[in-house]
Design an enzyme around this catalytic site. Structure first.
Site, mmCIF file in Angstrom:
data_model
loop_
_atom_site.group_PDB
_atom_site.id
_atom_site.type_symbol
_atom_site.label_atom_id
_atom_site.label_comp_id
_atom_site.label_asym_id
_atom_site.label_seq_id
_atom_site.Cartn_x
_atom_site.Cartn_y
_atom_site.Cartn_z
ATOM 1 N N VAL A 260 -37.414 0.222 -29.381
ATOM 2 C CA VAL A 260 -36.404 -0.066 -28.373
ATOM 3 C C VAL A 260 -36.996 0.257 -27.010
ATOM 4 C CG1 VAL A 260 -34.127 0.551 -27.467
ATOM 5 C CG2 VAL A 260 -34.483 0.406 -29.942
ATOM 6 N N GLY A 261 -36.844 -0.653 -26.073
ATOM 7 C CA GLY A 261 -37.363 -0.442 -24.727
ATOM 8 C C GLY A 261 -36.331 0.161 -23.798
ATOM 9 N N ASP A 262 -36.522 -0.077 -22.505
ATOM 10 C CA ASP A 262 -35.661 0.558 -21.506
ATOM 11 C C ASP A 262 -34.340 -0.159 -21.270
ATOM 12 O OD1 ASP A 262 -37.325 -1.551 -20.267
ATOM 13 O OD2 ASP A 262 -36.255 -1.007 -18.445
ATOM 14 N N TRP B 55 -42.609 -3.261 -18.446
ATOM 15 C CA TRP B 55 -43.118 -2.568 -19.614
ATOM 16 C C TRP B 55 -42.219 -1.360 -19.856
ATOM 17 C CZ3 TRP B 55 -49.096 -1.885 -20.301
ATOM 18 C CH2 TRP B 55 -49.360 -1.397 -21.593
ATOM 19 N N GLY B 56 -41.284 -1.492 -20.809
ATOM 20 C CA GLY B 56 -40.177 -0.563 -20.957
ATOM 21 C C GLY B 56 -40.542 0.886 -21.140
ATOM 22 N N THR C 42 -37.070 -10.054 -19.436
ATOM 23 C CA THR C 42 -35.769 -9.404 -19.446
ATOM 24 C C THR C 42 -34.925 -10.145 -18.425
ATOM 25 O OG1 THR C 42 -36.747 -7.223 -19.917
ATOM 26 C CG2 THR C 42 -34.540 -7.210 -19.028
ATOM 27 N N THR D 163 -36.974 -4.616 -15.091
ATOM 28 C CA THR D 163 -37.691 -5.512 -15.988
ATOM 29 C C THR D 163 -39.163 -5.121 -15.977
ATOM 30 O OG1 THR D 163 -38.408 -7.795 -16.383
ATOM 31 C CG2 THR D 163 -37.889 -7.223 -14.110
#
Length: 349
Positions: free
Chosen positions: A246-248, A270-271, A217, A268
């Site tokens: 979709v991640g964070d 593991w979302g 990220t 950044t």
């Protein structure tokens, strides 16, 4: 006479202590105007070639310089964040824009968000596939719509109609990311789950580059001359992701948060863990409610994420120009620029 001598000695000691204290205070009071990251993960020095390390250093330096140049001209922190993130999105080195990872279907799905610390306005896009610079699309959502987040085709149509550059899918192709996807698929076919903790730990030990499949990220936080903060984050997400994951990064409060009263934050890692922790907003809350420093607040949040089983990093810049770059992985691409234009770039611990 002895008493006079003692007084002189005490005065001398006190002067020395004050001198040392002044020096320490001056060091601690360095005012930073921008901090960036290019992802956290398994960055083992023994597996990094001098050429690649130089390339990362140059790209991070360029990003910081781009943001600083705008701040020096009196432009807003929002403009500086956007410019710095654009540089990293345009580089194939980072998992954002040009260097984005591939989904299970062999596509590039991009997410980004940006937030203004003065107004608390924010914009985000998720799952876009043809926007050259997703952070620009996020800025367009913030500035030119009544919404905070747009996704997929709708986000693409909106961004394009508001001046954001579009590109063919081939623009995002890089051989390294494509090969990474193929290796990940082969791991699954041989019965090894690509995303379980055991594989991640094994990859870290061996220094395999694929272990960064959760961590790529880019992000930036800036403080302008008016005292306004801004923060932004952009990503290609997780290698081999499915089902519209979709991640964070595009989620305000998880991957990005900014408030002039506290700090600007970009995450950044593991979302899923950052979403569950509401990580970026939690840093802000710890500063506001517990009066923690930016450094202590980011450390607490990273520790909490670590206890849940998550990895990654957080950058933060507070309203007085104090900076934090905290992570629980073996490295994080990161850097700062202070109010005098001094650029510092780091990769390892």
């Amino acid at each position: 006479m002895k008493n006079i001598f003692r007084i002189f000695c005490l005065v001398g000691v006190a002067s020395a202590v004050l001198s040392c204290t002044d020096q320490a205070v001056k060091t601690d009071e360095t005012k930073y105007v921008m901090v960036i990251h290019g992802g956290a993960g398994t960055i083992e020095k023994q597996h990094m070639t001098p050429e690649k390390e130089a390339a990362y250093t140059a790209a991070l330096t360029e990003a910081l310089q781009s943001g600083y140049d705008l701040l020096k001209e009196g432009k807003s922190s929002m403009d500086a964040v956007q410019a710095a993130v654009n540089v990293m999105e345009n580089s194939p080195l980072f998992n954002a824009g040009k260097g984005a990872v591939f989904t299970n279907e062999g596509k590039n799905e991009l997410d980004a968000s940006i937030m203004d610390g003065k107004t608390l306005k924010a914009g985000a896009v998720a799952g876009v596939t043809n926007i050259k610079n997703p952070i620009n699309a996020a800025r367009a959502v913030m500035d030119k719509s009544e919404h905070v987040m747009m996704v997929g085709k709708g986000a693409e149509l909106f961004a394009a109609s508001n001046g954001c550059d579009t590109v063919p899918a081939s623009y995002f192709f890089t051989q390294e990311r494509w090969d990474q996807l193929q290796r990940t698929k082969r791991e699954e076919e041989t019965g090894r789950a690509a995303f379980n903790d055991v594989d991640i730990r094994k990859s870290r030990i061996s220094g395999v580059a694929d272990a960064d499949k959760k961590f790529g990220t880019v992000g930036a936080v800036a403080l302008d001359k008016d005292g306004n903060l801004a923060a932004g984050t952009s990503t290609g997400g997780m290698t081999n992701k499915r089902y519209g994951r979709v991640g964070d990064s595009p989620i305000i409060g998880a991957g990005t948060y900014c408030n002039n009263l506290t700090a600007g934050i970009s995450s950044t890692g593991w979302g899923e863990y950052y979403i569950r922790e509401v990580a970026a907003n939690r840093v802000s809350a710890l500063i506001e409610l517990k009066k923690l420093s930016i450094e202590d607040a980011t450390k607490q949040v990273i520790d909490e994420i670590g206890k849940m089983g998550g990895d990654g990093g957080i950058i933060g810049l507070d309203k007085s120009g104090k900076v934090a770059m905290t992570f629980n992985t073996s490295g994080m691409y990161r850097g700062t620029v202070d109010e005098n234009g001094k650029i510092s770039v780091y990769i390892y611990k």
